[in-house]
Design an enzyme around this catalytic site. Sequence first.
Site, PDB file in Angstrom:
ATOM      1  N   ARG A 147     -14.543  13.786 -59.604  1.00  0.00           N
ATOM      2  CA  ARG A 147     -15.055  14.042 -58.249  1.00  0.00           C
ATOM      3  C   ARG A 147     -13.951  13.979 -57.190  1.00  0.00           C
ATOM      4  O   ARG A 147     -14.228  13.754 -56.011  1.00  0.00           O
ATOM      5  CB  ARG A 147     -16.191  13.076 -57.902  1.00  0.00           C
ATOM      6  CG  ARG A 147     -17.423  13.231 -58.784  1.00  0.00           C
ATOM      7  CD  ARG A 147     -18.591  12.428 -58.254  1.00  0.00           C
ATOM      8  NE  ARG A 147     -19.773  12.642 -59.060  1.00  0.00           N
ATOM      9  CZ  ARG A 147     -20.130  11.900 -60.108  1.00  0.00           C
ATOM     10  NH1 ARG A 147     -19.355  10.870 -60.456  1.00  0.00           N
ATOM     11  NH2 ARG A 147     -21.215  12.149 -60.782  1.00  0.00           N
ATOM     12  N   LYS A 169      -7.222  25.025 -49.466  1.00  0.00           N
ATOM     13  CA  LYS A 169      -8.095  25.982 -50.147  1.00  0.00           C
ATOM     14  C   LYS A 169      -7.692  26.042 -51.617  1.00  0.00           C
ATOM     15  O   LYS A 169      -6.549  26.305 -51.945  1.00  0.00           O
ATOM     16  CB  LYS A 169      -7.978  27.369 -49.528  1.00  0.00           C
ATOM     17  CG  LYS A 169      -8.800  27.570 -48.274  1.00  0.00           C
ATOM     18  CD  LYS A 169      -8.782  29.036 -47.893  1.00  0.00           C
ATOM     19  CE  LYS A 169      -9.650  29.318 -46.686  1.00  0.00           C
ATOM     20  NZ  LYS A 169      -9.633  30.751 -46.334  1.00  0.00           N
ATOM     21  N   GLU A 211       2.872  37.591 -46.152  1.00  0.00           N
ATOM     22  CA  GLU A 211       2.227  36.491 -45.433  1.00  0.00           C
ATOM     23  C   GLU A 211       3.057  36.036 -44.238  1.00  0.00           C
ATOM     24  O   GLU A 211       2.504  35.600 -43.218  1.00  0.00           O
ATOM     25  CB  GLU A 211       1.985  35.313 -46.379  1.00  0.00           C
ATOM     26  CG  GLU A 211       0.959  35.571 -47.480  1.00  0.00           C
ATOM     27  CD  GLU A 211      -0.480  35.507 -46.989  1.00  0.00           C
ATOM     28  OE1 GLU A 211      -0.710  35.381 -45.766  1.00  0.00           O
ATOM     29  OE2 GLU A 211      -1.393  35.588 -47.846  1.00  0.00           O
ATOM     30  N   LYS A 253       0.498  27.887 -39.881  1.00  0.00           N
ATOM     31  CA  LYS A 253      -0.651  27.555 -40.720  1.00  0.00           C
ATOM     32  C   LYS A 253      -1.113  26.129 -40.472  1.00  0.00           C
ATOM     33  O   LYS A 253      -2.320  25.863 -40.414  1.00  0.00           O
ATOM     34  CB  LYS A 253      -0.317  27.755 -42.189  1.00  0.00           C
ATOM     35  CG  LYS A 253      -1.501  27.422 -43.090  1.00  0.00           C
ATOM     36  CD  LYS A 253      -1.735  28.404 -44.178  1.00  0.00           C
ATOM     37  CE  LYS A 253      -3.095  28.203 -44.826  1.00  0.00           C
ATOM     38  NZ  LYS A 253      -3.175  28.856 -46.146  1.00  0.00           N
ATOM     39  N   GLU A 263     -12.624  26.697 -41.868  1.00  0.00           N
ATOM     40  CA  GLU A 263     -12.797  28.101 -41.502  1.00  0.00           C
ATOM     41  C   GLU A 263     -14.107  28.375 -40.789  1.00  0.00           C
ATOM     42  O   GLU A 263     -14.813  29.348 -41.059  1.00  0.00           O
ATOM     43  CB  GLU A 263     -12.682  28.989 -42.749  1.00  0.00           C
ATOM     44  CG  GLU A 263     -12.294  30.420 -42.417  1.00  0.00           C
ATOM     45  CD  GLU A 263     -11.923  31.218 -43.661  1.00  0.00           C
ATOM     46  OE1 GLU A 263     -12.493  32.309 -43.835  1.00  0.00           O
ATOM     47  OE2 GLU A 263     -11.051  30.759 -44.421  1.00  0.00           O
ATOM     48  N   ARG A 267      -9.574  29.597 -38.070  1.00  0.00           N
ATOM     49  CA  ARG A 267      -8.882  29.705 -39.357  1.00  0.00           C
ATOM     50  C   ARG A 267      -9.097  31.074 -39.984  1.00  0.00           C
ATOM     51  O   ARG A 267      -8.293  31.535 -40.794  1.00  0.00           O
ATOM     52  CB  ARG A 267      -9.336  28.602 -40.319  1.00  0.00           C
ATOM     53  CG  ARG A 267      -8.553  28.615 -41.625  1.00  0.00           C
ATOM     54  CD  ARG A 267      -8.664  27.339 -42.428  1.00  0.00           C
ATOM     55  NE  ARG A 267      -7.904  27.449 -43.664  1.00  0.00           N
ATOM     56  CZ  ARG A 267      -7.668  26.451 -44.500  1.00  0.00           C
ATOM     57  NH1 ARG A 267      -8.126  25.243 -44.219  1.00  0.00           N
ATOM     58  NH2 ARG A 267      -6.981  26.640 -45.603  1.00  0.00           N
ATOM     59  N   ASN A 271      -6.867  35.327 -42.243  1.00  0.00           N
ATOM     60  CA  ASN A 271      -7.302  36.338 -43.203  1.00  0.00           C
ATOM     61  C   ASN A 271      -6.900  37.754 -42.803  1.00  0.00           C
ATOM     62  O   ASN A 271      -7.353  38.719 -43.433  1.00  0.00           O
ATOM     63  CB  ASN A 271      -8.825  36.277 -43.378  1.00  0.00           C
ATOM     64  CG  ASN A 271      -9.282  35.016 -44.066  1.00  0.00           C
ATOM     65  OD1 ASN A 271      -8.627  34.522 -44.986  1.00  0.00           O
ATOM     66  ND2 ASN A 271     -10.399  34.459 -43.619  1.00  0.00           N
ATOM     67  N   HIS A 274      -6.494  40.431 -45.520  1.00  0.00           N
ATOM     68  CA  HIS A 274      -7.022  39.955 -46.787  1.00  0.00           C
ATOM     69  C   HIS A 274      -8.327  40.633 -47.208  1.00  0.00           C
ATOM     70  O   HIS A 274      -8.636  40.669 -48.397  1.00  0.00           O
ATOM     71  CB  HIS A 274      -7.223  38.439 -46.734  1.00  0.00           C
ATOM     72  CG  HIS A 274      -5.950  37.660 -46.779  1.00  0.00           C
ATOM     73  ND1 HIS A 274      -4.985  37.757 -45.792  1.00  0.00           N
ATOM     74  CD2 HIS A 274      -5.463  36.787 -47.694  1.00  0.00           C
ATOM     75  CE1 HIS A 274      -3.971  36.957 -46.108  1.00  0.00           C
ATOM     76  NE2 HIS A 274      -4.238  36.366 -47.246  1.00  0.00           N
ATOM     77  N   HIS A 278      -7.751  41.851 -50.819  1.00  0.00           N
ATOM     78  CA  HIS A 278      -8.396  41.247 -51.988  1.00  0.00           C
ATOM     79  C   HIS A 278      -9.075  42.304 -52.849  1.00  0.00           C
ATOM     80  O   HIS A 278      -9.091  42.191 -54.087  1.00  0.00           O
ATOM     81  CB  HIS A 278      -9.406  40.193 -51.556  1.00  0.00           C
ATOM     82  CG  HIS A 278      -8.788  38.881 -51.198  1.00  0.00           C
ATOM     83  ND1 HIS A 278      -9.514  37.839 -50.665  1.00  0.00           N
ATOM     84  CD2 HIS A 278      -7.518  38.420 -51.321  1.00  0.00           C
ATOM     85  CE1 HIS A 278      -8.707  36.802 -50.463  1.00  0.00           C
ATOM     86  NE2 HIS A 278      -7.500  37.139 -50.845  1.00  0.00           N
ATOM     87  N   HIS A 291      -0.184  39.668 -54.636  1.00  0.00           N
ATOM     88  CA  HIS A 291      -0.991  39.252 -53.488  1.00  0.00           C
ATOM     89  C   HIS A 291      -0.328  39.615 -52.157  1.00  0.00           C
ATOM     90  O   HIS A 291      -0.980  40.178 -51.266  1.00  0.00           O
ATOM     91  CB  HIS A 291      -1.244  37.743 -53.537  1.00  0.00           C
ATOM     92  CG  HIS A 291      -1.990  37.237 -52.340  1.00  0.00           C
ATOM     93  ND1 HIS A 291      -3.325  37.504 -52.119  1.00  0.00           N
ATOM     94  CD2 HIS A 291      -1.583  36.503 -51.274  1.00  0.00           C
ATOM     95  CE1 HIS A 291      -3.717  36.953 -50.983  1.00  0.00           C
ATOM     96  NE2 HIS A 291      -2.685  36.329 -50.449  1.00  0.00           N
TER      97      HIS A 291
END
Length: 386
Positions: A147, A169, A211, A253, A263, A267, A271, A274, A278, A291
Amino acid sequence: MTTDRPITGADLAHERSDAAAQATDGPTVIPVALVDAPYPVVVGRDLPEVLTAIDLPAGAATALVVTQEPVVAAGHVDLVETALRDAGLTVHRHLVRDGEVAKDADTLAQLWQVCADVPLTRGDLVVAVGGGVVGDLAGFLAATWNRGVAVLQVPTTLLAQVDAAIGGKTGINLGGGKNLVGAFHQPIAVACAVDTLATLSPRIRTEGLGEVVKCGLIADPGILDLLETCAADVLAGDPELLQELVVRSAQVKAAVVAADEREGGIRAHLNLGHTYGHAVESLTGYSEVLHGEAVAIGTVVALRIGQRLGCTPDDLVERADALLARLGLPTRGPALDREQVWSVIGRDKKVTRDGVRWVLLEGLAMPTVQAVDRADVDAVLDDLLA
């Protein structure tokens, strides 16, 4: 150097001298100022020096290092494991497959079994040494084992140092899309050593610039000035320039994550590029287009959408397109089945009941999020692929 305001070309010479001074004085520490789980991003030239600036969890007895064979071959893993042993930890290493294919449920299940076999207790540590794939996978392992256990991110690619390793993330991919299963799980620290970038192939190092350009477009125009002024030296791997780009991008960032950890607001600006990027990655099998290359393609698409809607200035669209091309990044994607594109985009995490929300630019360092009609997106894609 801080980024309390957008940085302009007039600041460039002063900031470059600051970066040189930081490199001389030792690693730069960038705080990710989260209320519940603050942590440092440490950026320096030398990996052992950077690691000495990291505080490991008190009471941790064992570390599981998750990495890939090319990272081992480059010598980075031995340095990390030596630092961990010097700190009194027992170290176990597990290699995962190379490439994005490692971010799947089968690999995660294998890692859970490794944790059980060690055994890794709740007070122990997962250490991700590698690029964004390793960071996402090992971070999700740490989020789910017992956990939640501590994770130290040691990114060894430019893309991971400026983006993937920062912000908590984590996740794995499914056949239907990228990062559809995951969790927010902040690291205890991010250790970025620029000397690791010298071991990368030119293509892998260059993809990270996708990026970096994004950070310049959404928050720090001085990054764009630096890339335009010193593109050849950056592509050649100049360590001083790369260190400055990592510091400045990490500052962007870190500031965004501290303001919006999960987000719920700004935030989402991270993206940019993206949404379509993606889809390109997914439909080309996560191997044909890297990427950072997909982000570059997606950034051009987003800017052209903004231009079509009267939101994004023409000169900004042309400037970004020219810079990405100058850096050797693709600005046009492969021809893809449009229905498949929309099927992937429709499963993206950024879709709301209002439709697909795209990050657009109203100007330099002026991001906005808007729902865009499919007809407008298709028109842009038709123009770019013509």
